[in-house]
Design a protein around this motif. Structure first.
Motif, PDB file in Angstrom:
ATOM      1  N   ASP A   6       0.837  -1.194   0.000  1.00 20.30           N
ATOM      2  CA  ASP A   6       0.000   0.000   0.000  1.00 20.30           C
ATOM      3  C   ASP A   6       0.877   1.251   0.000  1.00 20.30           C
ATOM      4  O   ASP A   6       1.115   1.860   1.024  1.00 20.30           O
ATOM      5  N   HIS A  49      -7.924   4.052   4.433  1.00 16.28           N
ATOM      6  CA  HIS A  49      -7.523   2.841   3.709  1.00 16.28           C
ATOM      7  C   HIS A  49      -8.740   2.026   3.301  1.00 16.28           C
ATOM      8  O   HIS A  49      -9.550   1.632   4.129  1.00 16.28           O
ATOM      9  N   SER A  51      -9.042  -1.192   0.464  1.00 25.62           N
ATOM     10  CA  SER A  51      -8.169  -2.012  -0.382  1.00 25.62           C
ATOM     11  C   SER A  51      -8.430  -1.861  -1.874  1.00 25.62           C
ATOM     12  O   SER A  51      -7.500  -1.787  -2.668  1.00 25.62           O
ATOM     13  N   SER A  97      -0.760  -1.279  -6.026  1.00 25.69           N
ATOM     14  CA  SER A  97      -0.905  -0.846  -4.638  1.00 25.69           C
ATOM     15  C   SER A  97      -2.311  -1.174  -4.169  1.00 25.69           C
ATOM     16  O   SER A  97      -3.291  -0.780  -4.796  1.00 25.69           O
ATOM     17  N   HIS A  99      -4.691  -0.207  -2.422  1.00 24.49           N
ATOM     18  CA  HIS A  99      -5.415   0.933  -1.846  1.00 24.49           C
ATOM     19  C   HIS A  99      -6.239   1.488  -2.998  1.00 24.49           C
ATOM     20  O   HIS A  99      -5.696   1.763  -4.070  1.00 24.49           O
TER      21      HIS A  99
END
Length: 111
Positions: A6, A49, A51, A97, A99
């Motif tokens: 992340d 955050h 995902s 990433s 995020h």
């Protein structure tokens, strides 16, 4: 060096990696990509955050609307300046990433 799962939380939101901001709200940040793949390449992320697009929960709806509003503002600015743009989010193995983030970009791929 181990790459983070992340980048956005670990580097950008923590302040360890500085970015050129394009637009910011209390909950969303849009900035010029740190390693652009296109001549104009902006990333928009929630500051919380999440995902991916697929892990959004019902209680994230207001944040998603705010994120999309920022993406819309950035896309409008890019389209106004360059005549066109693309908006993209990646999932699964395409998402480097883990995020939620949207790319707003213009032009042909660099290099």
């Amino acid at each position: 060096m181990v790459l983070s799962e992340d980048f956005y939380c670990d580097e950008v939101l923590s302040g360890r990696t500085s970015v050129r901001k394009v637009f910011e709200t209390d909950n969303v940040l849009a900035y010029h990509h740190t390693r652009p793949f296109y001549p104009v390449h902006i990333v928009a992320i929630p500051k919380k955050h999440i995902s991916s697009l697929l892990t959004l929960e019902q209680h994230d709806n207001e944040l998603l609307i705010e994120l999309i509003d920022v993406v819309k503002k950035v896309a409008s600015q890019v389209q106004s300046e360059y005549g066109a743009c693309r908006v993209l989010t990646n999932l699964g193995k395409y998402q480097d990433s883990k995020h939620l983030h949207f790319h707003v970009f213009f032009g042909e791929p660099l290099g």
